[in-house]
Design a protein around this motif. Structure first.
Motif, PDB file in Angstrom:
ATOM      1  N   PRO A  97      -7.015  25.608 -46.952  1.00 47.07           N
ATOM      2  CA  PRO A  97      -7.069  24.361 -46.167  1.00 47.07           C
ATOM      3  C   PRO A  97      -8.119  24.374 -45.065  1.00 47.07           C
ATOM      4  N   PHE A  98      -8.567  25.557 -44.651  1.00 51.76           N
ATOM      5  CA  PHE A  98      -9.673  25.615 -43.687  1.00 51.76           C
ATOM      6  C   PHE A  98     -10.877  24.862 -44.237  1.00 51.76           C
ATOM      7  N   PHE A  99     -11.225  25.131 -45.495  1.00 52.99           N
ATOM      8  CA  PHE A  99     -12.413  24.515 -46.070  1.00 52.99           C
ATOM      9  C   PHE A  99     -12.194  23.049 -46.405  1.00 52.99           C
ATOM     10  N   THR A 100     -10.978  22.651 -46.772  1.00 47.21           N
ATOM     11  CA  THR A 100     -10.752  21.233 -47.054  1.00 47.21           C
ATOM     12  C   THR A 100     -10.900  20.408 -45.786  1.00 47.21           C
ATOM     13  N   ASP A 101     -10.497  20.948 -44.632  1.00 42.76           N
ATOM     14  CA  ASP A 101     -10.701  20.248 -43.370  1.00 42.76           C
ATOM     15  C   ASP A 101     -12.183  20.167 -43.019  1.00 42.76           C
ATOM     16  N   VAL A 102     -12.916  21.253 -43.265  1.00 43.28           N
ATOM     17  CA  VAL A 102     -14.364  21.235 -43.031  1.00 43.28           C
ATOM     18  C   VAL A 102     -15.030  20.178 -43.921  1.00 43.28           C
ATOM     19  N   MET A 103     -14.585  20.109 -45.170  1.00 44.07           N
ATOM     20  CA  MET A 103     -15.150  19.147 -46.121  1.00 44.07           C
ATOM     21  C   MET A 103     -14.952  17.706 -45.668  1.00 44.07           C
ATOM     22  N   ARG A 104     -13.829  17.420 -45.012  1.00 41.85           N
ATOM     23  CA  ARG A 104     -13.604  16.062 -44.503  1.00 41.85           C
ATOM     24  C   ARG A 104     -14.659  15.703 -43.464  1.00 41.85           C
ATOM     25  N   CYS A 140      -6.631  38.154 -39.618  1.00 42.23           N
ATOM     26  CA  CYS A 140      -7.894  37.465 -39.342  1.00 42.23           C
ATOM     27  C   CYS A 140      -8.202  36.232 -40.188  1.00 42.23           C
ATOM     28  N   ASN A 141      -7.267  35.750 -40.996  1.00 42.36           N
ATOM     29  CA  ASN A 141      -7.410  34.400 -41.542  1.00 42.36           C
ATOM     30  C   ASN A 141      -6.061  33.917 -42.074  1.00 42.36           C
ATOM     31  N   ASN A 142      -5.984  32.643 -42.384  1.00 39.76           N
ATOM     32  CA  ASN A 142      -4.699  32.035 -42.711  1.00 39.76           C
ATOM     33  C   ASN A 142      -4.067  32.576 -43.993  1.00 39.76           C
ATOM     34  N   LYS A 143      -4.872  32.820 -45.030  1.00 40.87           N
ATOM     35  CA  LYS A 143      -4.285  33.280 -46.287  1.00 40.87           C
ATOM     36  C   LYS A 143      -3.764  34.714 -46.164  1.00 40.87           C
ATOM     37  N   PHE A 145      -5.271  33.939 -37.462  1.00 38.22           N
ATOM     38  CA  PHE A 145      -6.499  33.174 -37.244  1.00 38.22           C
ATOM     39  C   PHE A 145      -6.463  31.985 -38.200  1.00 38.22           C
ATOM     40  N   ASP A 146      -6.666  30.780 -37.699  1.00 34.39           N
ATOM     41  CA  ASP A 146      -6.611  29.490 -38.399  1.00 34.39           C
ATOM     42  C   ASP A 146      -5.264  28.832 -38.118  1.00 34.39           C
ATOM     43  N   ASP A 147      -5.307  27.538 -37.883  1.00 32.49           N
ATOM     44  CA  ASP A 147      -4.099  26.783 -37.568  1.00 32.49           C
ATOM     45  C   ASP A 147      -4.077  25.490 -38.364  1.00 32.49           C
ATOM     46  N   PHE A 148      -2.957  25.249 -39.054  1.00 35.37           N
ATOM     47  CA  PHE A 148      -2.806  24.028 -39.835  1.00 35.37           C
ATOM     48  C   PHE A 148      -1.383  23.510 -39.682  1.00 35.37           C
ATOM     49  N   ASP A 149      -1.114  22.348 -40.250  1.00 35.70           N
ATOM     50  CA  ASP A 149       0.197  21.728 -40.088  1.00 35.70           C
ATOM     51  C   ASP A 149       1.329  22.655 -40.503  1.00 35.70           C
ATOM     52  N   TRP A 150       1.107  23.430 -41.571  1.00 36.91           N
ATOM     53  CA  TRP A 150       2.213  24.241 -42.077  1.00 36.91           C
ATOM     54  C   TRP A 150       2.528  25.445 -41.184  1.00 36.91           C
ATOM     55  N   LEU A 197       4.266  29.927 -36.033  1.00 38.48           N
ATOM     56  CA  LEU A 197       3.233  30.949 -35.876  1.00 38.48           C
ATOM     57  C   LEU A 197       2.318  30.707 -34.678  1.00 38.48           C
ATOM     58  N   THR A 198       2.079  31.761 -33.932  1.00 38.36           N
ATOM     59  CA  THR A 198       1.029  31.769 -32.909  1.00 38.36           C
ATOM     60  C   THR A 198      -0.303  31.975 -33.621  1.00 38.36           C
ATOM     61  N   THR A 199      -1.275  31.113 -33.334  1.00 42.32           N
ATOM     62  CA  THR A 199      -2.530  31.159 -34.085  1.00 42.32           C
ATOM     63  C   THR A 199      -3.736  30.876 -33.208  1.00 42.32           C
ATOM     64  N   ILE A 200      -4.909  31.223 -33.740  1.00 40.70           N
ATOM     65  CA  ILE A 200      -6.188  30.759 -33.210  1.00 40.70           C
ATOM     66  C   ILE A 200      -6.564  29.525 -34.023  1.00 40.70           C
ATOM     67  N   SER A 201      -6.761  28.405 -33.335  1.00 44.17           N
ATOM     68  CA  SER A 201      -7.123  27.152 -34.003  1.00 44.17           C
ATOM     69  C   SER A 201      -8.629  26.958 -33.945  1.00 44.17           C
ATOM     70  N   GLN A 202      -9.220  26.711 -35.113  1.00 44.93           N
ATOM     71  CA  GLN A 202     -10.661  26.451 -35.187  1.00 44.93           C
ATOM     72  C   GLN A 202     -10.920  24.951 -35.331  1.00 44.93           C
ATOM     73  N   PRO A 203     -12.006  24.441 -34.747  1.00 49.93           N
ATOM     74  CA  PRO A 203     -12.339  23.014 -34.873  1.00 49.93           C
ATOM     75  C   PRO A 203     -12.985  22.728 -36.228  1.00 49.93           C
ATOM     76  N   THR A 204     -12.186  22.774 -37.276  1.00 56.88           N
ATOM     77  CA  THR A 204     -12.709  22.715 -38.646  1.00 56.88           C
ATOM     78  C   THR A 204     -13.457  21.425 -38.947  1.00 56.88           C
ATOM     79  N   TYR A 205     -12.847  20.288 -38.609  1.00 56.80           N
ATOM     80  CA  TYR A 205     -13.492  18.998 -38.884  1.00 56.80           C
ATOM     81  C   TYR A 205     -14.825  18.894 -38.149  1.00 56.80           C
ATOM     82  N   GLU A 206     -14.822  19.284 -36.876  1.00 58.19           N
ATOM     83  CA  GLU A 206     -16.039  19.213 -36.078  1.00 58.19           C
ATOM     84  C   GLU A 206     -17.117  20.148 -36.616  1.00 58.19           C
ATOM     85  N   MET A 207     -16.707  21.288 -37.153  1.00 60.27           N
ATOM     86  CA  MET A 207     -17.670  22.213 -37.743  1.00 60.27           C
ATOM     87  C   MET A 207     -18.409  21.550 -38.903  1.00 60.27           C
ATOM     88  N   GLY A 208     -17.653  20.892 -39.784  1.00 61.29           N
ATOM     89  CA  GLY A 208     -18.281  20.203 -40.910  1.00 61.29           C
ATOM     90  C   GLY A 208     -19.157  19.049 -40.464  1.00 61.29           C
TER      91      GLY A 208
END
Length: 348
Positions: free
Chosen positions: A76-83, A247-250, A275-280, A288-299
């Motif tokens: 889902p990290f990449f699907t958010d970037v793709m949006r 170091c990553n969501n999966k 590392f990575d934060d999503f709805d789930w 879960l405590t996570t590091i959230s990345q600005p995925t949409y903004e990155m794309g």
């Protein structure tokens, strides 16, 4: 007999404008007034007219398409970037061809050849492997912007997040809670994001004069299975860690599966920070405590840079935006991190 094929002359006649005005609207020229633009668009809709993109491409020497190559479409990290990529591309009048390399450098190379054959105007790439010399060839073929992962030593256009700073903050959070036995499940160390997350983690432990024993440093590959296998190994140690940074969501999903199978409660016996934060992530028990990345903004930012390169750098070899853009991350503290059991017991 097939349906009638209308031309720009038909559109011009219905809209009561010149063919040059119709052409200007189709090509997105800003010199066309709003009233004329409205009349042309209404005429195109009335006649169900669709411009011949092949002919347009030959005329302006552009296909108005971008290629985007990612290593894992199931993440889902990449699907958010793709949006973010798709929304920004659409604003600029471009379409996007998405390709999934499935973490396979050979498949990635095949897709890059396909994108080149289709004459895309530029490429957004999150690589499956270290490209080395091939990267120079890519930049000569078409404008290129890297996303998230950058080959070590690359100095061109790229959009990433602050992996070192975020990992330092993650380690600092665990240290502040009182943890001294902290393990890490690192990602691929031949990619910038994997190497930087490990580096930031090491720096913070070093500053706190805490050791990182070899058995607490696990090398994963950003896949669920590596998180699962490394999680089992860590928690079966004679002296297991009281906290794990994944170091990553999966890999975090794999780690949580391992804890479940071993019936090890989180955070009562081990804290988990991913590392990575999503709805789930907030649907887990514990949250879960996570590091959230600005995925949409990155794309979005990467596409913005690529479109600028296309406009100012027709052959893809110039210096427009040839620098690294680093976006900030955010630590989101939830229920999966807590003081180690011994500290909690003393406070009880």
């Amino acid at each position: 007999m097939g349906p009638k094929l209308y031309t720009i002359r038909d559109i011009a006649r219905l809209a009561n404008v010149s063919t040059a005005t119709v052409s200007g609207v189709i090509n997105g020229k800003k010199t066309v007034g709003e009233e004329f633009k409205r009349r042309v668009l209404n005429a195109m809709e009335a006649l169900d007219y669709h411009p011949d993109q092949v002919a347009r491409s030959l005329k302006v020497r552009k296909t108005f398409t971008l290629g985007m190559l990612i290593p894992d479409v199931t993440n889902p990290f990449f699907t958010d970037v793709m949006r973010g990529v798709e929304d920004e591309a659409r604003k600029g009048g471009y379409s996007v061809i998405f390709c999934n390399s499935n973490e396979d450098p050979e498949l990635e190379s095949q897709y890059l050849s396909t994108l080149f054959a289709r004459r895309v105007d530029g490429v957004l790439l999150s690589p499956a492997g270290a490209l080395a010399a091939e990267e120079r060839l890519l930049r000569k073929r078409f404008p290129l912007v890297f996303l998230d992962r950058v080959p070590l030593g690359y100095t061109g256009a790229a959009v990433v997040t602050d992996n070192v700073g975020a990992s330092r903050e993650a380690a600092r959070h665990l240290i502040t809670l009182g943890h001294k036995r902290i393990a890490i499940i690192a990602g691929r160390l031949d990619m910038s994001n994997g190497a930087e997350r490990l580096e930031g983690f090491r720096q913070e432990l070093l500053e706190a004069t805490l050791p990182l024993p070899d058995e607490y440093l696990k090398r994963g590959d950003f896949k669920l299975e590596s998180g699962y296998e490394n999680g089992l190994e860590l928690m079966r140690l004679p002296s297991p860690p009281t906290a794990v940074f994944s170091c990553n969501n999966k890999m975090t999903l794999g780690l949580m599966r391992a804890l479940g199978e071993l019936r090890i409660p989180c955070p009562e016996r081990v804290s988990v920070l991913g590392f990575d934060d999503f709805d789930w992530t907030s649907s887990f028990t514990p949250h879960l405590t996570t590091i959230s990345q600005p995925t949409y903004e990155m794309g979005r930012r990467a596409t913005e840079i690529l479109l600028r390169k296309i406009e100012h750098d027709k052959d893809g070899t110039g210096a427009v935006e040839e620098h690294l853009v680093v976006l900030p991350n955010e630590l989101r503290i939830r229920d999966s991190t807590a003081p180690p059991y011994s500290v909690g017991a003393q406070r009880a």
